[in-house]
Design a protein around this motif. Structure first.
Motif, PDB file in Angstrom:
ATOM      1  N   GLU A 169       0.827  -1.212   0.000  1.00  0.00           N
ATOM      2  CA  GLU A 169       0.000   0.000   0.000  1.00  0.00           C
ATOM      3  C   GLU A 169       0.861   1.262   0.000  1.00  0.00           C
ATOM      4  O   GLU A 169       0.594   2.213  -0.730  1.00  0.00           O
ATOM      5  N   ALA A 170       1.902   1.256   0.834  1.00  0.00           N
ATOM      6  CA  ALA A 170       2.798   2.416   0.886  1.00  0.00           C
ATOM      7  C   ALA A 170       3.542   2.587  -0.434  1.00  0.00           C
ATOM      8  O   ALA A 170       3.702   3.713  -0.941  1.00  0.00           O
ATOM      9  N   ALA A 171       3.997   1.468  -1.013  1.00  0.00           N
ATOM     10  CA  ALA A 171       4.696   1.547  -2.295  1.00  0.00           C
ATOM     11  C   ALA A 171       3.770   2.095  -3.376  1.00  0.00           C
ATOM     12  O   ALA A 171       4.187   2.887  -4.234  1.00  0.00           O
ATOM     13  N   PHE A 172       2.516   1.674  -3.352  1.00  0.00           N
ATOM     14  CA  PHE A 172       1.517   2.170  -4.296  1.00  0.00           C
ATOM     15  C   PHE A 172       1.349   3.673  -4.156  1.00  0.00           C
ATOM     16  O   PHE A 172       1.386   4.418  -5.154  1.00  0.00           O
ATOM     17  N   LEU A 173       1.168   4.162  -2.936  1.00  0.00           N
ATOM     18  CA  LEU A 173       0.947   5.593  -2.723  1.00  0.00           C
ATOM     19  C   LEU A 173       2.152   6.416  -3.141  1.00  0.00           C
ATOM     20  O   LEU A 173       2.005   7.494  -3.731  1.00  0.00           O
ATOM     21  N   ARG A 174       3.333   5.924  -2.880  1.00  0.00           N
ATOM     22  CA  ARG A 174       4.530   6.680  -3.260  1.00  0.00           C
ATOM     23  C   ARG A 174       4.734   6.666  -4.776  1.00  0.00           C
ATOM     24  O   ARG A 174       5.202   7.655  -5.355  1.00  0.00           O
ATOM     25  N   ALA A 175       4.325   5.591  -5.426  1.00  0.00           N
ATOM     26  CA  ALA A 175       4.372   5.562  -6.892  1.00  0.00           C
ATOM     27  C   ALA A 175       3.389   6.568  -7.475  1.00  0.00           C
ATOM     28  O   ALA A 175       3.666   7.194  -8.503  1.00  0.00           O
ATOM     29  N   LEU A 176       2.239   6.733  -6.820  1.00  0.00           N
ATOM     30  CA  LEU A 176       1.271   7.727  -7.278  1.00  0.00           C
ATOM     31  C   LEU A 176       1.836   9.138  -7.149  1.00  0.00           C
ATOM     32  O   LEU A 176       1.691   9.955  -8.069  1.00  0.00           O
ATOM     33  N   ARG A 177       2.447   9.427  -5.993  1.00  0.00           N
ATOM     34  CA  ARG A 177       3.033  10.761  -5.809  1.00  0.00           C
ATOM     35  C   ARG A 177       4.080  11.043  -6.870  1.00  0.00           C
ATOM     36  O   ARG A 177       4.064  12.099  -7.518  1.00  0.00           O
ATOM     37  N   CYS A 234       3.638  13.699 -10.550  1.00  0.00           N
ATOM     38  CA  CYS A 234       4.482  14.864 -10.836  1.00  0.00           C
ATOM     39  C   CYS A 234       4.761  15.013 -12.330  1.00  0.00           C
ATOM     40  O   CYS A 234       5.140  16.098 -12.788  1.00  0.00           O
ATOM     41  N   GLY A 235       4.574  13.952 -13.095  1.00  0.00           N
ATOM     42  CA  GLY A 235       4.778  14.047 -14.534  1.00  0.00           C
ATOM     43  C   GLY A 235       3.631  14.703 -15.268  1.00  0.00           C
ATOM     44  O   GLY A 235       3.790  15.107 -16.426  1.00  0.00           O
ATOM     45  N   TRP A 236       2.462  14.830 -14.605  1.00  0.00           N
ATOM     46  CA  TRP A 236       1.285  15.358 -15.288  1.00  0.00           C
ATOM     47  C   TRP A 236       0.725  16.617 -14.647  1.00  0.00           C
ATOM     48  O   TRP A 236       0.296  17.527 -15.357  1.00  0.00           O
ATOM     49  N   LEU A 266       1.560  17.708  -3.891  1.00  0.00           N
ATOM     50  CA  LEU A 266       1.955  17.799  -2.484  1.00  0.00           C
ATOM     51  C   LEU A 266       1.331  16.642  -1.722  1.00  0.00           C
ATOM     52  O   LEU A 266       0.181  16.286  -1.960  1.00  0.00           O
ATOM     53  N   GLY A 267       2.090  16.058  -0.786  1.00  0.00           N
ATOM     54  CA  GLY A 267       1.591  14.936  -0.017  1.00  0.00           C
ATOM     55  C   GLY A 267       2.079  14.991   1.413  1.00  0.00           C
ATOM     56  O   GLY A 267       2.548  16.039   1.883  1.00  0.00           O
ATOM     57  N   PRO A 268       1.995  13.876   2.133  1.00  0.00           N
ATOM     58  CA  PRO A 268       2.368  13.863   3.546  1.00  0.00           C
ATOM     59  C   PRO A 268       3.803  14.288   3.828  1.00  0.00           C
ATOM     60  O   PRO A 268       4.089  14.783   4.920  1.00  0.00           O
ATOM     61  N   ASP A 269       4.711  14.106   2.890  1.00  0.00           N
ATOM     62  CA  ASP A 269       6.098  14.520   3.118  1.00  0.00           C
ATOM     63  C   ASP A 269       6.267  16.031   3.025  1.00  0.00           C
ATOM     64  O   ASP A 269       7.332  16.554   3.384  1.00  0.00           O
ATOM     65  N   TYR A 270       5.247  16.732   2.542  1.00  0.00           N
ATOM     66  CA  TYR A 270       5.345  18.187   2.393  1.00  0.00           C
ATOM     67  C   TYR A 270       5.148  18.875   3.734  1.00  0.00           C
ATOM     68  O   TYR A 270       6.012  19.634   4.191  1.00  0.00           O
ATOM     69  N   ASN A 271       4.007  18.643   4.370  1.00  0.00           N
ATOM     70  CA  ASN A 271       3.767  19.207   5.700  1.00  0.00           C
ATOM     71  C   ASN A 271       2.599  18.475   6.369  1.00  0.00           C
ATOM     72  O   ASN A 271       1.933  17.643   5.743  1.00  0.00           O
ATOM     73  N   ALA A 272       2.364  18.807   7.622  1.00  0.00           N
ATOM     74  CA  ALA A 272       1.326  18.118   8.400  1.00  0.00           C
ATOM     75  C   ALA A 272      -0.061  18.349   7.828  1.00  0.00           C
ATOM     76  O   ALA A 272      -0.950  17.503   7.982  1.00  0.00           O
ATOM     77  N   ALA A 273      -0.275  19.489   7.168  1.00  0.00           N
ATOM     78  CA  ALA A 273      -1.594  19.784   6.607  1.00  0.00           C
ATOM     79  C   ALA A 273      -1.971  18.803   5.509  1.00  0.00           C
ATOM     80  O   ALA A 273      -3.154  18.641   5.195  1.00  0.00           O
ATOM     81  N   ASP A 299      -2.507  20.059  -8.551  1.00  0.00           N
ATOM     82  CA  ASP A 299      -3.054  21.247  -9.209  1.00  0.00           C
ATOM     83  C   ASP A 299      -2.336  21.531 -10.514  1.00  0.00           C
ATOM     84  O   ASP A 299      -1.285  20.964 -10.813  1.00  0.00           O
ATOM     85  N   MET A 300      -2.947  22.438 -11.295  1.00  0.00           N
ATOM     86  CA  MET A 300      -2.386  22.845 -12.584  1.00  0.00           C
ATOM     87  C   MET A 300      -2.078  24.335 -12.593  1.00  0.00           C
ATOM     88  O   MET A 300      -2.268  25.035 -13.585  1.00  0.00           O
ATOM     89  N   GLY A 301      -1.600  24.822 -11.453  1.00  0.00           N
ATOM     90  CA  GLY A 301      -1.261  26.239 -11.328  1.00  0.00           C
ATOM     91  C   GLY A 301       0.077  26.575 -11.956  1.00  0.00           C
ATOM     92  O   GLY A 301       0.743  25.742 -12.573  1.00  0.00           O
ATOM     93  N   PRO A 302       0.536  27.811 -11.774  1.00  0.00           N
ATOM     94  CA  PRO A 302       1.768  28.269 -12.425  1.00  0.00           C
ATOM     95  C   PRO A 302       3.042  27.798 -11.745  1.00  0.00           C
ATOM     96  O   PRO A 302       4.117  27.875 -12.332  1.00  0.00           O
ATOM     97  N   TRP A 303       2.944  27.327 -10.496  1.00  0.00           N
ATOM     98  CA  TRP A 303       4.139  26.953  -9.743  1.00  0.00           C
ATOM     99  C   TRP A 303       4.370  25.449  -9.806  1.00  0.00           C
ATOM    100  O   TRP A 303       3.458  24.655  -9.664  1.00  0.00           O
ATOM    101  N   ARG A 304       5.639  25.077  -9.972  1.00  0.00           N
ATOM    102  CA  ARG A 304       6.023  23.673 -10.096  1.00  0.00           C
ATOM    103  C   ARG A 304       6.483  23.153  -8.738  1.00  0.00           C
ATOM    104  O   ARG A 304       7.319  23.783  -8.068  1.00  0.00           O
TER     105      ARG A 304
END
Length: 232
Positions: A190-198, A202-204, A209-216, A224-229
């Motif tokens: 399950e963890a390997a699946f979720l990390r493969a998704l993250r 990033c290619g599309w 952003l996910g759990p490694d980004y911050n507690a929120a 998202d498809m905003g201007p920032w990568r």
């Protein structure tokens, strides 16, 4: 990489040949022709990402790309706003894996990126790591007229214009439930699946952003498809 090298050689040759070189574009196969419509069902290549980004200024091409997949596309009327929360060129997100609690409104660009994510990332990762396929996706919403991190000041979130989606969990064909809150820090499939998704998202999507980004984000992915990568 070989395909990319061939494409870059084409670009160099066309640049050297000038106007006469652009005439040579007619000899490119559609998947490498920058003028050809984005085909969401075709095997992706480097040009797929270029065409996906181009949809930011070609909304009708985006709607056409979604329609070509055969999935029902329900367009949503534009909603003006004087507070930075307008919705433009939006659809009810079409998905091969049903969305719960309901199909949300997103920009067409998010929907196009989602179509690629589903077929090129999510389902292959489910088969590889879990031996099953995803039949349902639980989301936490798309449109919310607010600032980044719910702050009282600052810039608007991509959620303000339905240009983002938050994903919390997945239902598999065999009945298993996979959630970021329960499985992100695990050591199994399950963890390997979720990390493969993250990593694959990033290619599309422009920002992932996910759990490694911050507690929120401990319990969901933000796409998202905003201007920032960002890929975190």
């Amino acid at each position: 990489m070989a395909n990319m090298r061939r494409f870059l050689i084409w670009v160099l040759l066309l640049g050297m040949l000038g106007g006469a070189g652009w005439y040579g574009l007619r000899y490119l196969p559609p998947e490498w022709d920058p003028r050809a419509p984005l085909d969401l069902d075709a095997a992706p290549n480097w040009m797929t990402g270029v065409k996906l980004r181009r949809l930011a200024v070609q909304p009708e091409a985006c709607f056409a790309a979604l329609a070509s997949t055969g999935r029902p596309v329900q367009r949503v009327a534009d909603r003006p706003s004087d507070t930075g929360c307008e919705i433009q060129n939006a659809v009810r997100l079409p998905s091969a894996a049903p969305l719960a609690p309901a199909s949300p409104v997103t920009t067409c660009r998010v929907a196009a990126a989602w179509a690629l994510f589903e077929t090129q990332v999510m389902q292959p990762a489910a088969r590889q790591h879990l031996g099953s396929e995803v039949t349902g996706v639980r989301h936490l919403g798309t449109q919310n007229c607010r600032n980044v991190n719910h702050a009282r000041g600052g810039r608007r979130s991509q959620h303000a214009t339905a240009n983002a989606i938050d994903i919390a969990g997945f239902t598999l064909r065999d009945g298993r439930q996979v959630t970021l809150l329960r499985h992100w820090d695990g050591s199994g499939g399950e963890a390997a699946f979720l990390r493969a998704l993250r990593d694959g998202a990033c290619g599309w999507f422009r920002a992932v952003l996910g759990p490694d980004y911050n507690a929120a984000h401990r319990d969901h992915f933000h796409f998202d498809m905003g201007p920032w990568r960002a890929c975190r």
